[in-house]
Design an enzyme around this catalytic site. Sequence first.
Site: not given
Ligand SMILES: [Zn+2]
Length: 432
Positions: A174, A298
């Site tokens: 991330h 996501d």
């Molecule tokens: Zn994520």
Amino acid sequence: VIIKNARIASSKGILEANLFVEDGKVVALKKTISGSGEKTIDATGLFLLPGLIDAHVHFRDPGAEWKEDFFTGTRAALAGGVTVVFDMPNTAPSVDSQKILNEKKKIISAQAACNYALYFGASEANQNEAKQISGACGLKIYMGSTTGSLLVKDAVALEKHFQLFPKEKIIAVHGEDEETIKKYAEKYRAGEKPEHNKVRPPVAVETAARKAIELAKEYGKKLHVCHLSTEAEMNLVKEAKKEGVPVSCEATPHHLFLSEEDAKRLENFGKMNPPLRSRKDVAALWENMDAIDLIATDHAPHTREEKEKDYWSAPSGVPGVETMLPLLLNAVNERRISLEQVVEKTCENPAKLFGLKGKGFVAEDFDADFVLVDLKKTKKIAAENLFTKCGWSPFEGMRLRGSVERVFMRGEEVFDGENVFAKPGSGSDLFS
Ligand SMILES: [Zn+2]
């Protein structure tokens, strides 16, 4: 089971054939039908895709089951044509030890309605445990803080992960730089309703991507950059690929189909990390579609109540696992992407990148996990039809041409366009 008159999509093109399934596997693809199966399904007018692999979901189980649990999440996945999900480690407790990974597996295995894999989470101190972890699809490193407490902000700790992690496995990041995020949050703290794209600006992802790519290059490790959102980040990944750095990347439907303009209208229902970006950034992702390895959602649900709080208190993340395929099919109709590319980025590439056996392709000896889609049928995204527990979508109200008609897992129908039939516990752990 025989699926007759199927138009089977792969990255190589469309093959018209009859599909023969036995004991959950594809046994033959033939032009003619000889013999008869127990059951024949006529797929005339429909396209057949391999079951989608969503390599990035947050099903909140254990620890935040009021937002989603592994059963509701996997049911939503199946309704979206997704038969494999990769769940992230920022559940509670954080999946940062072998013991916690094993415990999480025990909890979710009884609930999973589709196949799954679990990520292991990097902490500042677990490099040695990460190095020898078993049963995880890869290592997830949060370079900036978001939902949950997993974070590696110390440069030495970060480097040590890249140094020690096995080179045949994936390190997913991330990529938002913590220092940059903090600096900007401080700057906007006084504002009541600041723009999320300013609070967590493009420079944060650019800084993180540069660091991660540098480390992947230095140690020759397989880096996967999650949720690309800006032009600069896209360019960094492209350059690294050109240089031969083992880097792959993904883009999410929300970064492809929404922009900061939508964020104004959606308020916190359009707040996620990294944020929705400018139209120019969105255009850069589409222009570089060839360099995007995966499209993954996501999927990160929160309740309406949580999202209705003020900007600073509302959590980041939006659901998306069941709306990805309809959005992409609509884009196929608009000629922004080809059906071949959709299959490549949501089925074939994730299977290849993570070495999933029997998945990602409709071919002899592969698992009979597939989706029948109607490219002509129009459906509206409506909260009341969604299976996710959070019960809302940032794409609410969109009319999309292209719908998921039927979904099969190991040759058995698990979704018929309205109902999910898969039972809790019927999905398998692909990294058991
Ligand atoms: Zn994520």
